[in-house]
Design a protein around this motif. Structure first.
Motif, PDB file in Angstrom:
ATOM      1  N   VAL A 377       1.186  -1.215   0.038  1.00  0.00           N
ATOM      2  CA  VAL A 377       0.035   0.359  -0.047  1.00  0.00           C
ATOM      3  C   VAL A 377       1.505   0.927  -0.131  1.00  0.00           C
ATOM      4  CG1 VAL A 377       0.030   0.461   2.488  1.00  0.00           C
ATOM      5  CG2 VAL A 377      -2.246   0.738   1.045  1.00  0.00           C
ATOM      6  N   GLY A 378       2.391   1.114   0.500  1.00  0.00           N
ATOM      7  CA  GLY A 378       3.396   2.344   0.334  1.00  0.00           C
ATOM      8  C   GLY A 378       3.539   3.112   2.217  1.00  0.00           C
ATOM      9  N   LYS A 379       3.541   1.849   2.472  1.00  0.00           N
ATOM     10  CA  LYS A 379       3.481   2.690   4.219  1.00  0.00           C
ATOM     11  C   LYS A 379       5.557   2.918   3.935  1.00  0.00           C
ATOM     12  CE  LYS A 379       2.823  -1.197   6.274  1.00  0.00           C
ATOM     13  NZ  LYS A 379       2.366  -2.022   4.450  1.00  0.00           N
ATOM     14  N   SER A 380       5.948   2.238   3.155  1.00  0.00           N
ATOM     15  CA  SER A 380       7.379   2.539   3.142  1.00  0.00           C
ATOM     16  C   SER A 380       7.218   3.821   2.334  1.00  0.00           C
ATOM     17  CB  SER A 380       8.143   1.313   2.464  1.00  0.00           C
ATOM     18  OG  SER A 380       8.137  -0.002   3.540  1.00  0.00           O
ATOM     19  N   SER A 381       6.824   3.858   2.054  1.00  0.00           N
ATOM     20  CA  SER A 381       7.061   5.044   0.581  1.00  0.00           C
ATOM     21  C   SER A 381       6.930   6.690   1.951  1.00  0.00           C
ATOM     22  CB  SER A 381       5.495   5.773   0.196  1.00  0.00           C
ATOM     23  OG  SER A 381       5.318   4.549  -0.656  1.00  0.00           O
ATOM     24  N   LEU A 382       6.713   6.236   3.152  1.00  0.00           N
ATOM     25  CA  LEU A 382       7.092   7.401   3.568  1.00  0.00           C
ATOM     26  C   LEU A 382       8.376   8.328   4.101  1.00  0.00           C
ATOM     27  CD1 LEU A 382       5.347   9.365   5.894  1.00  0.00           C
ATOM     28  CD2 LEU A 382       5.460   7.864   7.739  1.00  0.00           C
ATOM     29  N   ILE A 383       9.476   7.436   4.382  1.00  0.00           N
ATOM     30  CA  ILE A 383      10.357   6.602   4.636  1.00  0.00           C
ATOM     31  C   ILE A 383      11.405   7.861   3.334  1.00  0.00           C
ATOM     32  CG2 ILE A 383      12.483   6.065   5.212  1.00  0.00           C
ATOM     33  CD1 ILE A 383      11.140   3.647   5.552  1.00  0.00           C
ATOM     34  N   ASN A 384      11.253   7.161   1.378  1.00  0.00           N
ATOM     35  CA  ASN A 384      11.256   8.266   0.850  1.00  0.00           C
ATOM     36  C   ASN A 384      10.876   9.790   0.408  1.00  0.00           C
ATOM     37  OD1 ASN A 384      12.756   5.447  -0.441  1.00  0.00           O
ATOM     38  ND2 ASN A 384      10.897   5.102  -1.553  1.00  0.00           N
ATOM     39  N   LEU A 385       9.642   9.854   1.165  1.00  0.00           N
ATOM     40  CA  LEU A 385       9.315  11.137   0.789  1.00  0.00           C
ATOM     41  C   LEU A 385      10.400  11.800   2.239  1.00  0.00           C
ATOM     42  CD1 LEU A 385       5.166  10.479   1.044  1.00  0.00           C
ATOM     43  CD2 LEU A 385       7.358  11.505  -1.448  1.00  0.00           C
ATOM     44  N   LEU A 386       9.829  11.801   2.758  1.00  0.00           N
ATOM     45  CA  LEU A 386      11.100  11.677   4.517  1.00  0.00           C
ATOM     46  C   LEU A 386      12.423  12.564   4.234  1.00  0.00           C
ATOM     47  CD1 LEU A 386      10.432  13.714   7.320  1.00  0.00           C
ATOM     48  CD2 LEU A 386      10.847  11.303   7.836  1.00  0.00           C
ATOM     49  N   PHE A 387      13.307  11.704   3.133  1.00  0.00           N
ATOM     50  CA  PHE A 387      14.223  12.016   3.029  1.00  0.00           C
ATOM     51  C   PHE A 387      14.685  12.527   1.618  1.00  0.00           C
ATOM     52  CE2 PHE A 387      14.767   9.707   6.058  1.00  0.00           C
ATOM     53  CZ  PHE A 387      16.531   9.520   6.645  1.00  0.00           C
ATOM     54  N   GLY A 388      13.229  12.800   0.971  1.00  0.00           N
ATOM     55  CA  GLY A 388      13.938  13.736   0.030  1.00  0.00           C
ATOM     56  C   GLY A 388      13.592  12.964  -1.267  1.00  0.00           C
ATOM     57  N   PHE A 389      13.848  11.548  -1.299  1.00  0.00           N
ATOM     58  CA  PHE A 389      14.558  10.554  -2.178  1.00  0.00           C
ATOM     59  C   PHE A 389      13.829  10.845  -3.511  1.00  0.00           C
ATOM     60  CE2 PHE A 389      16.333   7.256   0.924  1.00  0.00           C
ATOM     61  CZ  PHE A 389      17.593   8.043   1.375  1.00  0.00           C
ATOM     62  N   TYR A 390      11.858  11.209  -3.256  1.00  0.00           N
ATOM     63  CA  TYR A 390      10.784  11.594  -3.156  1.00  0.00           C
ATOM     64  C   TYR A 390       9.944  12.676  -3.946  1.00  0.00           C
ATOM     65  CZ  TYR A 390      11.661   6.352  -6.013  1.00  0.00           C
ATOM     66  OH  TYR A 390      12.212   5.631  -7.057  1.00  0.00           O
ATOM     67  N   ALA A 409      18.507  14.620   2.393  1.00  0.00           N
ATOM     68  CA  ALA A 409      19.253  13.533   2.849  1.00  0.00           C
ATOM     69  C   ALA A 409      19.643  14.081   3.926  1.00  0.00           C
ATOM     70  CB  ALA A 409      19.475  12.918   1.756  1.00  0.00           C
ATOM     71  N   GLU A 410      21.057  14.918   3.724  1.00  0.00           N
ATOM     72  CA  GLU A 410      22.156  15.441   4.968  1.00  0.00           C
ATOM     73  C   GLU A 410      21.664  15.705   5.641  1.00  0.00           C
ATOM     74  OE1 GLU A 410      22.241  15.779   1.479  1.00  0.00           O
ATOM     75  OE2 GLU A 410      24.311  15.106   0.645  1.00  0.00           O
ATOM     76  N   ASP A 411      20.554  16.471   5.563  1.00  0.00           N
ATOM     77  CA  ASP A 411      20.168  17.118   7.640  1.00  0.00           C
ATOM     78  C   ASP A 411      18.936  16.314   7.844  1.00  0.00           C
ATOM     79  OD1 ASP A 411      21.245  19.272   5.997  1.00  0.00           O
ATOM     80  OD2 ASP A 411      19.337  19.962   4.224  1.00  0.00           O
ATOM     81  N   LEU A 412      18.879  15.373   7.156  1.00  0.00           N
ATOM     82  CA  LEU A 412      17.380  15.141   8.222  1.00  0.00           C
ATOM     83  C   LEU A 412      18.692  13.563   8.674  1.00  0.00           C
ATOM     84  CD1 LEU A 412      14.691  14.933   6.048  1.00  0.00           C
ATOM     85  CD2 LEU A 412      14.618  15.617   7.983  1.00  0.00           C
ATOM     86  N   ALA A 413      19.773  13.387   8.466  1.00  0.00           N
ATOM     87  CA  ALA A 413      20.158  11.695   8.239  1.00  0.00           C
ATOM     88  C   ALA A 413      20.801  11.486  10.035  1.00  0.00           C
ATOM     89  CB  ALA A 413      21.319  11.860   7.214  1.00  0.00           C
TER      90      ALA A 413
END
Length: 557
Positions: A377-390, A409-413
C-alpha cells in the motif's frame, strides 16, 4: 569531452610537462637515428678513402650527438612515463570524485533506469577511459603534430625536396589514415561498449541472485546466453584489431615508400654536389625514424572513439535531476521534531496508482506510532518522502517546523535513523557494519546496542566475535540475525527519530517480544515509527494508524 576537460585544470602543469617530455623523447629518438646514419656512413666512407680522408672526417661531432641523444631518449622516456601517468592518475581521481558527487544526489530515484552492474561499469571503466584520453589520445596526436614540424624543419635544413616528401608522408599517415578508419572505428567501439555494458550488468545481477537462478534451474541458460554475447563482443574486438592492423600496415608501406623517395632525392642531390655521401643514409634513417610518431595514431584514434563514448555515457548517467533538494538548507529543523503531513499526494514516476491521496498525518516528538496497512500500500514510501528521495505531487510535509522540500537527505540523516525492510549489509565484519552507522562508537556503545538487538549471545558464540566476516550482503547470517544487525545500526546512531520497517520479520515470538521491549526501554523518549504486519508489535505503540486507499486512518476508525 568539454565538460570533463575542465577537470584537467588542477593537473595541467603535469600534463603539459608530460607532453614536453614525450616530444623530447621522440626528437631524441629521431636525432639518434639521424646522426647514426651520418656517423656510420661517414666513418665507412672515410675508411675506404684512406688515412687522409679519415682524418678529414670530423667523427667527434656526430659521435657526441649520438651519445647525447641516446642518453636524452632514455631519460626523457623514463620521466615522461612518470609525469604523464601521474597526471593521468590524478585526473582519474578528480573525475571519479566529480562523477560520484553528481550520482549521489540522484540516488535512489534518479538511478532506477540504470542497472547496478552497468552503473558500476560506467563509474570504473568509463572514468578510466575518459581520464586516459590524455595519455592514449591527446599525447600521441599532439606529439605527432609538434615533432612532425620539427622533423620536416630539420630535413629542410639539409634538403628541401626531401623535406617536402617527408611532410607529405607524415600528413598522409597522421591525418588521412586515422580519418579513413574513423567511421568504422566509431561504429565498432559503440557495438563493443554496448555489449560489454550489457554483459557487466547481467553478470552482476546474476551473481547477486544466484540462489534464485539455481532454484529455477536457469543458471546454465544464463551461461549459454553469455557465451553468445561474449562471442559477439569478441567479434567486434577482432574487427577493431583487424582495422587497426590494416591502418598500421598502410603506414608501414607509406613509411618505406617515403624512405625510398627520400633516398632517390638524396642520391640526385649527391650527384648534383648538394650533399655528401654520408648525408644520404642520414636522411633515409631520419625518414624512417620520423614515422615512429605517427605509427601509434590508428590505436589513438580507436581510443578517441572509446573516450568520447565513455564521456557521453557518464554525462547521460549524471544528467538526471535530483528529486529532493541538493542545496544547503536555509533553516534546519528544531525541537520539537514533529512530522506534519498536510494533504500530501504522491505516486511513483511512471505509475498511475496514487500511494497517497491528499493524506494528512501528524506525529509528535516522543510518540510511538504503529503504521499498518495491506502489503504494497506504500507504508515505506513515507521514508522516501521524508528523506526527499521522491518529491510529493502535492501537499506539504513539515519536520521540526521546516518544509521537508527545503532539506537535503544529509540534513535529516542526523535526526532520523532508519532500519529499512530492504536493508543492505556490506561485505565486511560485524564491527565494520556497525561502525558504518557510527564510526566513533565505543566498545560500551557497541555492546549496548547488541544487547538491545538480542545479538549478544550470538556474537559471544562466534570464535572471532565482532571480527566475524558477514559475507556479501550478510549472506553468512540468518535472515533474523541480519535484520537485528540492521536494527542495531539504527540504534547506534541515537537520533531523536527512529523508523523501523518490519523490524521483527522472520523472528520467533520470544525474540520478537524481547527485541521490542528492549527498543522501547532504550528509546523511551525517542519518536518511533514502526511499520509492521505483526500484530504482536502493536501493543508496544502509543497509537496505531492504518494506511489504506491513500489515506491515514486511526486503527479501528
Amino acid at each position: 569531452m568539454s565538460g570533463f576537460s575542465r577537470l584537467s585544470a588542477a593537473v595541467r602543469w603535469r600534463l603539459a610537462m608530460g607532453l614536453g617530455l614525450a616530444c623530447v623523447a621522440a626528437v631524441a629518438s629521431f636525432g639518434l637515428l639521424f646522426l647514426s646514419g651520418w656517423l656510420l656512413a661517414g666513418a665507412a666512407a672515410a675508411g675506404l678513402a684512406g688515412v687522409g680522408a679519415a682524418r678529414a672526417f670530423n667523427i667527434v661531432l656526430p659521435a657526441t650527438g649520438v651519445r647525447f641523444f641516446a642518453m636524452a631518449r632514455i631519460l626523457a622516456r623514463y620521466l615522461e612515463r612518470i609525469v604523464a601517468h601521474d597526471g593521468a592518475l590524478r585526473l582519474t581521481g578528480h573525475l571519479r570524485t566529480w562523477v560520484y558527487a553528481r550520482l549521489a544526489p540522484l540516488a535512489p530515484a534518479g538511478l532506477t533506469d540504470l542497472q547496478g552492474g552497468d552503473l558500476l561499469g560506467r563509474f570504473v571503466s568509463d572514468t578510466d577511459k575518459v581520464a586516459a584520453y590524455y595519455t592514449d589520445v591527446a599525447l600521441p596526436f599532439l606529439r605527432a603534430l609538434v615533432c612532425g614540424f620539427v622533423f620536416v624543419a630539420v630535413f629542410a635544413c639539409v634538403l628541401q625536396s626531401a623535406a617536402l616528401a617527408l611532410a607529405a608522408g607524415l600528413l598522409f599517415c597522421g591525418l588521412l589514415v586515422p580519418a579513413t578508419i574513423g567511421h568504422a572505428t566509431d561504429k565498432l567501439v559503440q557495438v563493443g561498449a554496448k555489449k560489454q555494458s550489457h554483459i557487466q550488468a547481467e553478470l552482476a545481477e546474476t551473481l547477486q541472485n544466484m540462489g534464485e537462478y539455481l532454484l529455477l534451474d536457469a543458471a546454465s541458460g544464463r551461461a549459454a546466453q553469455w557465451q553468445v554475447q561474449q562471442s559477439e563482443l569478441d567479434g567486434a574486438r577482432w574487427k577493431l584489431d583487424a582495422l587497426e592492423g590494416l591502418a598500421r600496415g598502410l603506414i608501414t608501406i607509406v613509411t618505406f615508400a617515403t624512405a625510398l623517395v627520400v633516398l632517390m632525392l638524396a642520391t640526385q642531390a649527391y650527384r648534383a654536389g648538394q650533399l655528401s655521401a654520408a648525408e644520404i643514409p642520414m636522411l633515409v634513417l631520419g625518414a624512417l625514424a620520423a614515422f615512429d610518431v605517427v605509427t601509434p595514431l590508428p590505436l589513438a584514434r580507436q581510443a578517441a572513439a572509446g573516450g568520447r563514448l565513455a564521456a557521453k555515457r557518464l554525462e547521460a548517467a549524471c544528467a538526471g535531476q535530483p528529486q529532493g533538494n541538493t542545496m544547503p538548507a536555509v533553516g534546519l529543523p528544531s525541537a520539537p521534531y514533529d512530522l506534519v503531513l498536510q494533504n500530501v499526494s504522491f505516486a511513483y514516476p511512471g505509475t498511475v496508482t496514487s500511494v497517497l491521496d491528499h493524506a494528512s498525518l501528524t506525529i509528535r516528538q516522543g510518540e510511538h506510532l504503529g503504521l499498518v496497512g495491506p502489503s504494497g500500500v506504500g507504508k515505506s514510501s513515507l521514508i522516501n518522502l521524508l528523506f526527499g528521495f521522491y518529491a510529493p505531487c502535492g501537499g506539504r510535509m513539515m519536520f521540526g517546523g521546516v518544509d521537508v522540500s527545503t532539506l537535503r537527505a544529509e540534513d535529516l540523516a542526523g535526526l532520523v535513523s532508519v532500519a529499512a525492510q530492504d536493508f543492505h549489509l556490506f561485505a565486511g565484519t560485524l564491527r565494520d557494519n556497525l561502525l558504518l552507522a557510527a564510526p566513533d562508537a565505543t566498545e560500551a556503545e557497541l555492546s549496548d546496542v547488541l544487547d538491545a538487538a538480542q545479538l549478544t549471545q550470538f556474537v559471544q558464540s562466534l570464535p572471532e566475535g565482532l571480527q566475524t566476516w558477514v559475507g556479501n550482503d550478510g549472506l553468512r547470517l540468518s535472515g533474523g540475525q541480519a535484520r537485528r544487525l540492521a536494527v542495531a545500526q539504527a540504534l547506534l546512531r541515537n537520533t531523536p527519530w527512529l523508523v523501523l520497517d518490519e523490524p521483527t520479520e522472520g523472528l520467533d515470538a520470544q525474540v520478537e517480544q524481547a527485541l521490542m521491549a528492549a527498543i522501547i526501554q532504550r528509546c523511551a523518549n525517542t519518536t518511533i515509527v514502526c511499520m509492521t504486519h505483526r500484530t504482536a508489535v502493536l501493543p508496544f505503540m502509543h497509537r496505531v494508524v492504518r494506511l489504506e486507499d491513500g489515506r491515514f486512518y486511526p486503527e479501528g476508525g
